[in-house]
Design a protein around this motif. Structure first.
Motif, mmCIF file in Angstrom:
data_model
loop_
_atom_site.group_PDB
_atom_site.id
_atom_site.type_symbol
_atom_site.label_atom_id
_atom_site.label_comp_id
_atom_site.label_asym_id
_atom_site.label_seq_id
_atom_site.Cartn_x
_atom_site.Cartn_y
_atom_site.Cartn_z
ATOM 1 N N ASP A 79 0.860 -1.188 0.000
ATOM 2 C CA ASP A 79 0.000 0.000 0.000
ATOM 3 C C ASP A 79 0.899 1.241 0.000
ATOM 4 O OD1 ASP A 79 -2.042 1.804 0.210
ATOM 5 O OD2 ASP A 79 -2.658 1.232 2.242
ATOM 6 N N SER A 82 0.266 5.027 2.096
ATOM 7 C CA SER A 82 -0.876 4.434 2.815
ATOM 8 C C SER A 82 -1.634 5.458 3.648
ATOM 9 C CB SER A 82 -0.390 3.301 3.721
ATOM 10 O OG SER A 82 0.635 3.770 4.563
ATOM 11 N N ASN A 89 -8.471 -0.200 7.349
ATOM 12 C CA ASN A 89 -7.196 -0.215 6.639
ATOM 13 C C ASN A 89 -7.156 -1.436 5.721
ATOM 14 O OD1 ASN A 89 -5.949 2.107 8.159
ATOM 15 N ND2 ASN A 89 -6.468 0.734 9.855
ATOM 16 N N VAL A 90 -6.160 -1.445 4.827
ATOM 17 C CA VAL A 90 -6.134 -2.502 3.800
ATOM 18 C C VAL A 90 -6.105 -3.890 4.430
ATOM 19 C CG1 VAL A 90 -4.767 -3.459 1.905
ATOM 20 C CG2 VAL A 90 -5.123 -0.986 2.061
ATOM 21 N N VAL A 103 0.060 -7.480 4.260
ATOM 22 C CA VAL A 103 0.079 -6.095 3.762
ATOM 23 C C VAL A 103 1.324 -5.372 4.268
ATOM 24 C CG1 VAL A 103 -1.140 -3.885 3.672
ATOM 25 C CG2 VAL A 103 -2.462 -6.015 3.815
ATOM 26 N N TYR A 105 2.587 -1.572 4.445
ATOM 27 C CA TYR A 105 2.213 -0.170 4.289
ATOM 28 C C TYR A 105 3.483 0.650 4.081
ATOM 29 C CZ TYR A 105 -2.314 -1.510 6.214
ATOM 30 O OH TYR A 105 -3.532 -2.104 6.426
ATOM 31 N N ASP A 107 4.909 4.729 3.489
ATOM 32 C CA ASP A 107 4.657 6.171 3.411
ATOM 33 C C ASP A 107 5.979 6.872 3.712
ATOM 34 O OD1 ASP A 107 1.660 7.686 3.542
ATOM 35 O OD2 ASP A 107 3.408 8.939 4.020
ATOM 36 N N LEU A 120 -1.002 -0.396 12.318
ATOM 37 C CA LEU A 120 -0.900 -0.994 10.990
ATOM 38 C C LEU A 120 0.001 -2.226 10.969
ATOM 39 C CD1 LEU A 120 -0.601 2.266 8.843
ATOM 40 C CD2 LEU A 120 -2.639 0.879 9.227
ATOM 41 N N THR A 126 1.559 -8.061 8.744
ATOM 42 C CA THR A 126 1.499 -6.635 8.384
ATOM 43 C C THR A 126 2.801 -5.950 8.788
ATOM 44 O OG1 THR A 126 0.420 -6.146 10.487
ATOM 45 C CG2 THR A 126 -1.012 -6.371 8.565
#
Ligand SMILES: C[S@@+](CC[C@H](N)C(=O)[O-])C[C@H]1O[C@@H](n2cnc3c(N)ncnc32)[C@H](O)[C@@H]1O
Length: 270
Positions: A79, A82, A89-90, A103, A105, A107, A120, A126
């Motif tokens: 993502d 994100s 959230n995803v 997943v 994330y 950023d 997250l 994750t």
């Protein structure tokens, strides 16, 4: 460990607006500061339906992830951009359908890691990586990403609401191409992007408000947005306003596309 626990030197620059926190303000979240709210209020003065646009973009993200898990068999996601953690959230969307979904994330805003680390990155399925998506090669080699995802299997690459923060000189199509080339056949790329095609002056007003605050926003028309998919096979219905991409509510309950002014689409890696 999140960024605030681990590195008190991280400077969140709360006096300056940041895209992640502005979006959080737009979505009615709690993780933003006065500078972010003031910047969004300027944009809202130009485009009063901007909250609808953000909500519709988020709903598109949810529908696209559900499509990828249910219909394309995708079990792992990156993502990109994100943003702050939000209500769905995803990983929550994907794991709600397939518990083993993984997943990562990504950023570049330290505040996303600071606020989002605990929420997250909850278990080995994750992870959160702080990286600039303009360095896709570095990201693809990141040990945290590699530990979470198996790039020999199909992945879903999400660049939702982020490529409009990548200027032409940083080659947004090249970023997408790098991920698509590294991804196994059957992988999918989900993109969404702000445009001035449908509400020209209000959209340019938003762009000016963001740019005045030092947040570079580049609006792209449908042709330039479509070009970001490169040689990928576009999944039906192709490029659409995000609210019109595989909608789940009747037309009379959907907003005027001009009030949304974001394009979305999903491409499949052949
Ligand atoms: C509008 S939010 C989108 C959040 C989420 N993807 C969504 O659509 O709901 C854009 C996010 O992209 C991040 N971002 C902007 N430019 C970036 C870059 N070059 N590398 C990584 N993240 C970036 C911002 O920090 C922000 O969190």
């Amino acid at each position: 460990m999140n960024a605030l626990d681990g590195d008190t030197r991280v400077n969140l620059r709360t006096d300056q607006p940041h895209a992640a926190r502005m979006y959080d303000y737009l979505l009615g979240g709690r993780d933003h500061y006065a500078a972010d709210g003031a910047a969004v209020e300027r944009a809202l003065a130009a485009f009063p339906m901007l909250r609808t646009a953000a909500q519709e973009n988020r709903a598109f993200l949810g529908r696209a992830v559900r499509y990828l898990v249910r219909e394309a068999g995708i079990r792992q996601f990156i993502d990109l951009g994100s943003g702050m953690p939000t209500s769905q959230n995803v990983h929550q969307i994907a794991q709600g359908i397939e518990a083993r979904a993984r997943v990562v994330y990504v950023d570049n805003d330290p505040i996303v890691l600071a606020f989002g680390g605990a929420m997250l990155a909850q278990d080995e399925r994750t992870a959160v990586v702080r990286c600039d998506i303009r360095e896709p090669g570095r990201l693809l080699g990141d040990p945290t990403l590699r530990a979470c995802l198996d790039l020999t299997q199909p992945i879903g690459v999400l660049a939702v609401g982020v490529l409009h923060f990548v200027e032409d000189r940083d080659d947004p199509a090249g970023i997408v191409r790098t991920f698509a080339e590294a991804a196994a056949p059957g992988s999918h790329v989900v993109l969404s992007h702000a445009t001035a095609d449908l509400a020209h002056d209000p959209a340019l007003g938003v762009q000016a408000a963001y740019r005045e605050q030092g947040v570079p926003l580049t609006l792209r028309d449908s042709e330039r947005f479509g070009a970001l998919f490169g040689g990928l096979d576009l999944v039906e219905p192709g490029v659409e306003t995000v609210s019109e991409w595989r909608p789940t509510v009747p037309r009379n309950e959907r907003p005027d596309p001009a009030h949304v002014s974001w394009y979305g689409g999903v491409g499949r890696v052949p």
